[in-house]
Design a protein around this motif. Structure first.
Motif, short mmCIF file in Angstrom:
data_model
loop_
_atom_site.label_atom_id
_atom_site.label_comp_id
_atom_site.label_asym_id
_atom_site.label_seq_id
_atom_site.Cartn_x
_atom_site.Cartn_y
_atom_site.Cartn_z
N ASP A 142 0.85 -1.19 0.00
CA ASP A 142 0.00 0.00 0.00
C ASP A 142 0.88 1.24 0.00
OD1 ASP A 142 -2.28 -1.34 -0.02
OD2 ASP A 142 -2.96 -0.81 2.00
N GLY A 143 1.93 1.14 0.79
CA GLY A 143 2.89 2.24 0.84
C GLY A 143 2.32 3.52 1.40
N ASP A 177 2.17 8.93 1.00
CA ASP A 177 2.52 7.81 0.12
C ASP A 177 4.03 7.67 0.14
OD1 ASP A 177 3.25 6.24 -2.12
OD2 ASP A 177 1.32 6.69 -3.08
N VAL A 194 5.95 5.76 -1.43
CA VAL A 194 6.57 5.53 -2.74
C VAL A 194 6.74 6.86 -3.48
CG1 VAL A 194 6.14 4.56 -5.03
CG2 VAL A 194 5.81 3.15 -2.99
N THR A 195 5.67 7.62 -3.56
CA THR A 195 5.70 8.83 -4.38
C THR A 195 6.06 10.08 -3.58
OG1 THR A 195 3.37 9.28 -3.95
CG2 THR A 195 3.88 7.89 -5.85
N GLY A 196 5.95 10.00 -2.26
CA GLY A 196 6.17 11.17 -1.43
C GLY A 196 4.97 12.09 -1.38
N GLN A 197 3.85 11.64 -1.89
CA GLN A 197 2.68 12.51 -1.94
C GLN A 197 1.95 12.54 -0.60
OE1 GLN A 197 -0.46 11.66 -4.95
NE2 GLN A 197 -0.10 13.80 -5.42
N VAL A 198 1.66 13.78 -0.17
CA VAL A 198 0.91 13.97 1.07
C VAL A 198 -0.52 14.34 0.70
CG1 VAL A 198 0.72 15.33 3.19
CG2 VAL A 198 3.00 14.76 2.26
N THR A 199 -1.46 13.61 1.26
CA THR A 199 -2.88 13.92 1.03
C THR A 199 -3.52 14.24 2.37
OG1 THR A 199 -2.91 12.34 -0.79
CG2 THR A 199 -5.04 13.03 0.07
N PHE A 237 2.24 22.49 -2.06
CA PHE A 237 2.43 22.66 -3.51
C PHE A 237 3.23 23.89 -3.93
CE2 PHE A 237 -2.16 20.90 -3.67
CZ PHE A 237 -1.71 19.60 -3.66
N LEU A 275 6.54 16.28 -3.49
CA LEU A 275 6.86 14.86 -3.74
C LEU A 275 8.32 14.55 -3.45
CD1 LEU A 275 5.07 14.50 -7.23
CD2 LEU A 275 4.13 13.95 -4.97
N GLU A 276 9.19 15.38 -4.03
CA GLU A 276 10.62 15.12 -3.93
C GLU A 276 11.11 15.23 -2.48
OE1 GLU A 276 9.15 17.09 -6.05
OE2 GLU A 276 9.72 16.43 -8.07
N ARG A 331 9.74 12.16 -0.39
CA ARG A 331 10.39 10.91 -0.79
C ARG A 331 11.83 10.87 -0.28
NH1 ARG A 331 10.03 5.60 -3.42
NH2 ARG A 331 12.23 5.11 -3.43
N LYS A 386 -4.36 16.46 -7.42
CA LYS A 386 -5.29 15.39 -7.79
C LYS A 386 -6.12 15.69 -9.05
CE LYS A 386 -5.12 12.72 -3.77
NZ LYS A 386 -3.93 13.35 -3.26
N TYR A 407 14.82 11.72 -8.20
CA TYR A 407 13.49 11.36 -7.70
C TYR A 407 12.89 10.21 -8.50
CZ TYR A 407 8.46 11.71 -6.85
OH TYR A 407 7.16 11.43 -6.56
N VAL A 453 11.44 6.01 -7.75
CA VAL A 453 9.97 6.00 -7.75
C VAL A 453 9.42 5.12 -8.88
CG1 VAL A 453 7.90 7.42 -7.99
CG2 VAL A 453 9.78 8.23 -6.57
N ASP A 470 9.47 1.57 -7.76
CA ASP A 470 8.44 1.28 -6.76
C ASP A 470 7.03 1.31 -7.36
OD1 ASP A 470 10.37 0.94 -4.89
OD2 ASP A 470 10.06 2.85 -3.86
N ARG A 499 4.18 -1.52 -7.44
CA ARG A 499 2.81 -1.26 -6.98
C ARG A 499 1.80 -1.66 -8.05
NH1 ARG A 499 1.35 4.53 -4.53
NH2 ARG A 499 2.39 3.57 -2.75
#
Lengths: 754, 292
Positions: free
Chosen positions: A429-430, A623, A625-630, A666, A741-742, A745, B193, B272, B276, B279, B283
């Motif tokens: 899931d990461g 996340d 894997v991607t470094g994404q924060v939601t 962002f 993201l960067e 991660r 998103k 980066y 990724v 991974d 996934r």
């Protein structure tokens, strides 16, 4: 007596027109034979203007005029706090985009062709893009007075002893970014000379009276030869406090005696308008083993870019708010605003407080973690209460709601924790979840300066009630709130009050729509004006009813003696009684909250007469894997004193959360690189979490019906709560925004690597 | 900012459109084709292109059809992203393309933007392209000399560069009906998103035989990471014939990362993207296997 209008979710004034697209913004105004204005801007970041050759441009068919600094009739200088900005560059340009020449042409295409025909001879000078370089002793001077615009110091207690007594000291450096306001409506306006020759501007603005005051010396005309009228305004967030298109419109209309219009493209708006100051903040905080804050030292550097604008306010506000809403007996802060050749930075929702809150709230969580306390318990141990003394030596006497905000978010904090524990991350899931808390305080109104507002009301023989206010409603809802306050005070239905607003000929100065001040300050001025009307009408009604004035009440537009409600007299009948034709009943209100100027060496004084408080909890998913924060959930509790219109308050909270997500995750404006929304990403509806707004009302005795403000507070705790939640999720502290993201991660990889 | 002047023509038939393109080519005029306009209008406004003539093909009805013809589906280039996301025929036989189309821009962009435009614009970040690559899509191009059909991977020369001739029009996208046992996944990584350009996107289709415990076949394509769209053949090779284990997945991820770097070189974004992409491949494969 129960309030009937204040505290109600009345429909906003003008909302139907906005929703159906009928509202007319400045760019929608059709004006016959209007010339189109365009500005030739500096292509270099720092340079000496040798010569601006406009002959070829002026000779083009359809060009009505090409102007340079030499054509300005009055002073070629403006600036809202310190005057350092030229309308059209005369000697120097200081950033890429500095205006050099102004073109007026029959069509947009001709104006664009004229811009291409202008030749400017500008000798490049060494340019500075980092405040550290600009502060170096041998740095070239961007302005004559040197590169440090302003220094604010706040000192209280004994900082050395405070740290010596501390069992735990945390020190860190935080960096925030230059940001764009991203209002929906770019800068726009039209101007013409009326039949008397008066220059009339219809323009999007947060402060028509300040625009007027700045334009009069530029045109060198009598104040009554210029009129500024605010048009429907599509957001400002501080970016429409400085003049933008105004001097160009005024100048061209004045000199050419023809109607003119000017609308910035998004690219021009990005290039030419103020930005949020990026801050570098070193902060050192000490606490006792028991969890009491003992000392806080901070050094703050704000990059104000090419011009001062509100740089002084940002340096001061970030300094006086640097502790957060907590008792800290020993404080030492030095905060500087420094010129560079970057885009100039000015006011943006919160004036440095959203930036400093990232530092003090990260420090709070770091201390709490080391002390083994949960973030809410630790904050409650230190939060202000009635009688607390702030770092500027101000004793807080009333309306200190910070503890209530923390107590109200606590159950949500606990629920989110349990949810995370009940749903551990599954293989591949990461995703890691985290919960973060942040609090804030925010002084309402200008810092350590008088900032009065005024309002007038009148009632004519037909009982028509008119409210005159200079306050600009820029979408935040002051029109509605001010009318609610007037209606409540007079005992009239909300719909009965006519509003005349934000026109320098018809209304008096209400001060800026900024610093979260209109509800509190202009609201109180309106209340005072309404009270005067009420006093006059009550006496008249008492005479008609033949009872003492203190026995008379007015509700829903009907006067009656208390306990004898059957003896009713309609409002308009009372108003008419004794009035001759053409006579009106007038009321006037002025309110200037009590402040004192701050001591230049210690910062001691009363910067604001009241403060808003808030606490927020956010649940985030990271996340790995991607470094994404939601951001999944946000609960935001705000002490607003009194919610005059709860729907408006909630709207502010939703928008503050949205803006804070952009700030935290962002947004970053790169000078000379970021051109438009193509690369400057702000959150979309899809990026929004479920938001639970909580309104807390600890009344402010000097506010109208107890009200304070919420416009900026709504934003402030958002980014810090997200960053603290990211730490909770990943075990890593984020010291720079945006947490993109960067960044995330890399932080996670560092951890995994050891 | 005003957009540059150009002549605007809206032909009603394919023949007319191709005739106009040919005339423009022969007379040395710069022509641009307008379909949904979601890329073209942006380029015009930025003065990145200054065409002499804009040929609006949005009125050519036969270019917005979707048909099943035997073992293939033919999608007209004017089919919008919104249609791709919702049409039953696409969802049933090319579900991964529906998923990809659903991630494009915003509802407004999806209502205007077309599949053909997404392909011909040839952005490395185009969301539909990785899906089309793993679906083994072919493109039909029509010019004055007639029609030619080529595999989608042969269409691109590099970022924003294709083999389409100045007098050719993309007239159809042909997708063979995929074998029924395949499971597909589309992942999009972006900074937000919606209304977001893919930082990376990935389409994966595979069949994992649970009896034999091996990957029977795998197709992988990662967008926004190579100069032109290609299958991640090295990662595919690692998987095929092997079991679904941590080690195999990790190895496939490494292979994908290495292939990406080999094709794109080391860029500022590689620090980066390299870890990724590996991974994300893991996934995607995991999610596809989970689908059954």
């Amino acid at each position: 007596m129960k309030n009937r209008v204040v505290g109600e979710r009345v429909a906003r004034i003008g909302i139907r027109d906005k929703v159906t697209g009928h509202a007319r913004y400045a760019a929608d105004l059709e004006i016959k034979n209007a010339l189109v204005l365009k500005v030739f801007r500096s292509p270099v970041a720092h340079g000496r203007v040798k010569k601006v050759m406009t002959e070829k441009a002026a000779a083009l068919e359809g060009v009505a005029g090409v102007f340079t600094a030499a054509d300005i009739p009055g002073e070629n200088l403006y600036g809202i706090i310190n005057r350092d900005q030229t309308v059209l560059a005369s000697e120097k340009v200081r950033f890429v985009g500095d205006p050099v020449a102004l073109v007026a042409a029959e069509t947009e295409e001709i104006a664009e062709a004229a811009l291409k025909a202008i030749e400017a001879e500008i000798t490049p000078l060494p340019a500075l893009f980092d405040p550290a370089d600009a502060m170096a002793p041998d740095a070239p001077a961007i302005h004559e007075k040197g590169n440090i615009l302003f220094t604010r110091k706040v000192a209280r207690g004994d900082i050395e002893k405070g740290f010596a007594d501390s069992d735990l000291i945390i020190e860190e450096t935080y960096e925030t970014r230059m940001l764009e306001h991203a209002y929906l409506e770019p800068e726009a306006g039209v101007a013409y000379r009326d039949e008397t020759g008066c220059v009339v501007l219809l323009v999007t603005t947060q402060n028509p009276h300040a625009d007027h005051a700045q334009l009069v010396p530029i045109l060198n005309v009598a104040p009554d030869r210029l009129r500024v009228i605010q048009t429907e305004t599509g957001g400002g967030f501080g970016g429409k406090l400085d003049i933008s298109v105004q001097p160009f419109l005024a100048l061209a209309a004045y000199l050419l005696k023809r109607p003119v219009r000017m609308v910035y493209s998004r690219e021009e708006s990005f290039m030419a308008s103020a930005k949020r100051h990026p801050l570098k903040i070193r902060m050192k905080t000490g606490a006792s083993r028991e969890g009491k804050l003992l000392a806080m030292e901070s050094e703050i550097t704000a990059d104000t870019g090419a011009y001062g604008s509100y740089g002084i306010a940002v340096a001061t506000r970030s300094a006086v708010h640097a502790t957060g809403p907590y008792n800290v007996p020993n404080v030492s802060v030095i905060s500087r605003a420094v010129y560079t050749n970057n885009n100039w930075c000015g006011a943006m929702r919160g004036f440095g407080v959203p930036q400093i809150a990232i530092a003090h709230e990260s420090q709070m969580d770091k201390l709490a973690q080391r002390l083994g306390l949960d973030p809410i318990t630790f904050r409650l141990k230190n939060a202000f209460e009635n009688g607390s003394v702030t770092p500027t030596g101000q004793r807080l006497e009333a309306s200190v709601g910070i503890r209530e905000t923390l107590k109200k978010i606590r159950p949500y904090y606990q629920t989110f924790r349990k949810e995370i524990e009940a749903n551990p991350s599954r293989r591949y899931d990461g995703v890691r979840h985290g919960v973060g808390v942040a609090s804030m305080w925010y002084g309402i109104g200008n810092t350590g300066h008088p900032n009065p507002s005024s309002a007038q009301m009148e009632v004519d023989r037909d009982g028509v009630v008119t409210l005159y206010t200079g306050a600009a409603d820029i979408g935040q809802g002051s029109d509605t709130v001010l009318v609610q306050i007037a209606a409540e005070t007079l005992g009239l239905p909300y719909e009965r009050i006519r509003l005349v607003r934000a026109d320098t000929t018809l209304t008096t100065d209400a001060g800026a729509t900024s610093a979260s001040r209109q509800t509190y300050i202009s609201g109180r001025a309106v209340q005072e004006a309404a009270l005067e009307i009420k006093r006059i009408l009550t006496e008249k009604a008492a005479g008609l009813l033949k009872v003492p004035a203190n026995m008379v009440a007015c509700e829903d537009g009907v006067f009656f003696p208390q306990f004898r409600e059957f003896q009713k007299i309609p409002f308009e009948e009372v108003a008419r009684a004794g009035l001759k034709k053409g006579e009106k009943i007038r009321g006037e209100g002025v309110f200037n909250p009590e402040t004192t100027s701050l001591d230049p060496e210690t910062g001691q004084g009363t910067p604001y007469s009241t403060y808003a408080y808030a606490s927020q909890v956010s649940l985030v998913a990271v996340d790995e894997v991607t470094g994404q924060v939601t951001v999944k959930r946000t609960v935001s509790a705000h002490d607003v004193g009194k919610a005059v219109n709860p729907a408006n308050v909630e709207g502010q909270i939703f928008s503050g959360v949205a803006m804070g997500i952009g700030m935290g995750l962002f947004e970053q404006f790169y000078p000379n690189k970021t051109k438009s929304f193509d690369t400057y990403l702000i959150p979309t509806a899809m990026d929004m979490p479920e938001i639970t707004p909580i309104i807390i009302e600890v009344p402010e005795p000097t506010g109208p019906f107890g009200a304070k403000g919420v416009g900026e507070p709504a934003l402030i705790p958002t980014a810090p709560a997200i960053l603290n939640a990211v730490h909770d999720a990943t075990g890593r502290w984020v010291h720079q925004i945006p947490a993109d993201l960067e960044t995330i991660r890399e932080l996670i990889s560092e951890q995994e690597g050891g | 900012m005003s957009i540059p002047h150009f002549r605007y023509i809206a032909p009603q038939t394919l023949e007319e459109a191709i005739g106009l393109l040919r005339m423009a080519k022969e007379s040395g005029k710069r022509a641009r084709v307008l379909a949904g306009g979601t890329d073209l209008m942006v380029q015009l406004r930025a003065h990145e292109i200054t065409p002499d003539v804009v040929i609006d093909i949005s009125g050519i009805k036969r270019l917005s059809r979707v048909d099943r013809m035997g073992n293939e589906i033919q999608i007209g280039p004017l089919v919008t992203h919104a249609s791709l996301a919702t049409l039953d025929l696409i969802r049933e036989y090319a579900g991964v393309l529906s998923e990809a189309a659903r991630t494009v821009g915003s509802p407004q962009i999806r209502n205007l933007g077309t599949l053909g435009g997404n392909i011909v614009n040839a952005s490395p970040a185009a969301d539909t392209i990785p899906a089309l690559v793993i679906l083994d899509a072919r493109l039909a191009l029509r010019g004055p000399e007639g029609e030619r059909i080529l595999p989608i991977t042969d269409f691109f020369k590099g970022p924003y560069q294709t083999v389409i001739e100045k007098d050719e029009l993309l007239t159809g996208v042909i997708i063979p009906l995929p074998s029924l046992n395949g499971r597909a996944v589309f992942l999009k990584l972006a900074r937000r998103k919606a209304v977001a350009i893919a930082r990376m996107n990935l389409a994966c289709m595979l069949y994992y035989d649970r009896q034999k415990e091996i990957f029977e076949w795998v197709r992988l394509c990662v967008g926004s990471s190579t100069p032109k769209p290609v299958r991640m053949t090295q990662a595919e090779k690692v998987l095929v014939g092997n079991a679904y284990t941590d080690d195999v997945l990790q190895e496939a991820g490494r292979a994908a990362a290495e292939q990406m770097v080999a094709l794109s070189g080391f860029r500022s974004s590689t620090a980066y993207k390299k870890p990724v992409v590996g991974d994300l491949v893991i996934r995607a494969v995991h999610l596809a296997v989970e689908k059954g």
